[in-house]
Scaffold this active site. Structure first.
Site, short mmCIF file in Angstrom:
data_model
loop_
_atom_site.label_atom_id
_atom_site.label_comp_id
_atom_site.label_asym_id
_atom_site.label_seq_id
_atom_site.Cartn_x
_atom_site.Cartn_y
_atom_site.Cartn_z
N HIS A 127 82.25 31.43 -14.82
CA HIS A 127 83.45 31.58 -13.78
C HIS A 127 84.72 31.22 -14.07
CE1 HIS A 127 83.54 27.32 -11.58
NE2 HIS A 127 82.49 27.27 -12.42
N THR B 200 63.01 32.07 -14.71
CA THR B 200 63.32 33.55 -14.87
C THR B 200 64.87 34.02 -14.93
OG1 THR B 200 61.39 34.16 -13.65
CG2 THR B 200 62.96 35.89 -13.73
N CYS C 96 90.14 12.15 -1.71
CA CYS C 96 89.87 11.40 -0.56
C CYS C 96 88.42 10.77 -0.96
CB CYS C 96 90.07 12.08 0.65
SG CYS C 96 90.35 10.80 1.95
N SER D 277 81.25 28.18 -19.12
CA SER D 277 80.80 28.54 -17.68
C SER D 277 81.41 29.95 -17.48
CB SER D 277 81.31 27.18 -16.89
OG SER D 277 81.00 27.74 -15.66
#
Ligand SMILES: Cc1ncc(COP(=O)(O)O)c(C=O)c1O
Length: 383
Positions: free
Chosen positions: A203, A239, A326, A201
């Site tokens: 990022h 695309t 949480c 990935s």
């Protein structure tokens, strides 16, 4: 309070490298052609994708045709696992994975239950290590896929991928590796690792968000999970996001070019952070003491809530993460901390600090100057 955020959550995401953005800019502006179009700006877009594919293939030591660009790391995991499962239905219905995988893998395996697949979730030891012998023992004549992550996103433990790869190759079982946390940090030579499918990935290594990569070894058949056009050799319709593809390839290249200088520097900061934080009473390191990502420092504090630590750090300008989340009003420890066998006194008080290229010794000093007081205060308050 420092003027800038001290960002210590690089396992969650990383800032886009300015040099990567520079490479992307033309494809976000003047070079807007659709890569499937045959006129000049369309061809430019396709040439940029081809070059990027070659660049990624160089890092992975594979053929460019074995690389597909997809929408994110989660999509890459989904495509590898569902794609292999649905293509192998006639051979068997058994998948093996570990109990500490990212939800992109775990939830995909759970989803496949509905279609008659069965998954074995291998336990890990107290450091989060998968035992390769346990993988070998779990293989049956129905096994169609083994999926084990390269490095864990919460505790940073690096798994014995090459050993598991050898076992799978000998038994002719396809082997998928979620390398999302390893991208830009650990060697990605797919031949040495003996992996058949590998997910990345962008990022996570200073590339753009929303861009994943899937390596599929030649000869492995996977069924596409997005129907439509024949982009990415029919593996992923849609695309192409040319700018992000160019950005992902450049970010990966830069990450490995700079790794030899960046890794020792980051490791030194991490070790100082670990040493300093372990001086806080009733604190332990989570994950493996040595087989861990160079940028990962993760801890458990007895008798504190991880979320409370995060909020206090945030007020002081420090961005970090916890393995407790949480859910419906109560704080629950993550499946990873539970798999490591932490008792609830400890697993609720987890803190993950993950470093990046821009972190400095001052950042570490600042964290070490405020964290002991936060933990002590929260323990006093019983939260
Ligand atoms: C180990 C691992 N796998 C998969 C993913 C999902 O990647 P993405 O955010 O690109 O979908 C992450 C993201 O945190 C991860 O850490």
């Amino acid at each position: 309070m420092p003027e800038r955020t001290i960002y210590l959550d690089h396992a969650a995401t990383t800032p886009l490298d300015a040099r990567v953005l520079d490479r992307m800019m033309p494809y976000l502006t003047s070079e807007y052609g659709n890569a499937s179009s045959i006129y000049t700006i369309g061809r430019h877009a396709m040439q940029a994708i081809d070059r990027s594919r070659e660049q990624v293939a160089e890092t992975l030591h594979c053929r460019p045709s074995e690389i597909a660009f997809v929408g994110c790391g989660s999509e890459s995991d989904n495509l590898a696992i569902k794609g292999m499962a649905f293509a192998s239905q006639k051979k068997g219905n058994h998948i093996i994975t570990s109990s500490i995988e990212h939800h992109a893998v775990l939830h995909t395996c759970q989803y496949l239950d509905r279609f008659g697949f069965q998954t074995t979730y291998l336990p890990v030891d107290e450091y989060g290590m998968v035992d390769p012998d346990a993988v070998a023992r779990a293989i049956t004549d129905q096994t169609i896929l083994v999926s084990v992550m390269y490095a864990n996103n919460e505790v940073g433990t690096i798994e014995p991928i090459a050993e598991i790869g050898r076992i799978c190759r000998a038994r002719k079982i396809p082997f998928h590796v979620d390398a999302v946390q390893a991208g830009g940090a650990l060697p990605l030579d797919v031949a040495e690792l003996k992996v058949d499918l590998l997910s990345l990935s962008a990022h996570k290594f200073n590339g753009p968000k929303g861009m994943g990569i899937l390596y599929t070894r030649q000869g492995m058949r996977i069924l596409p999970q997005l129907q439509g056009g024949s982009q990415e050799r029919g593996r992923r319709a849609g695309t192409e996001d040319v700018a992000s593809i160019v950005g992902a390839a450049e970010a990966l290249r830069l990450a490995y070019e700079e790794l030899p200088t960046a890794a020792p520097r980051i490791a030194l900061l991490r070790d100082r952070l670990i040493e300093g934080i372990l001086e806080i009473p009733r604190t332990r390191l989570t994950g493996h003491p040595t087989q861990r990502l160079v940028n990962n420092a993760s801890f458990a504090f007895e008798g504190v809530e991880g979320e409370s630590i995060l909020l206090n750090l945030d007020m002081l300008g420090i961005a970090a993460s916890t393995g407790s989340a949480c859910t419906s009003g109560s704080v629950e420890p993550s499946h990873v901390l539970i798999a490591l066998g932490l008792s609830s006194d400890w697993s609720h008080g987890s803190l993950r600090l993950t470093l990046g290229k821009k972190n400095t010794q001052e950042d570490i000093d600042y964290v070490l100057s405020v964290l002991p007081g936060i933990v002590e205060k929260l323990r006093g308050l019983g939260i």
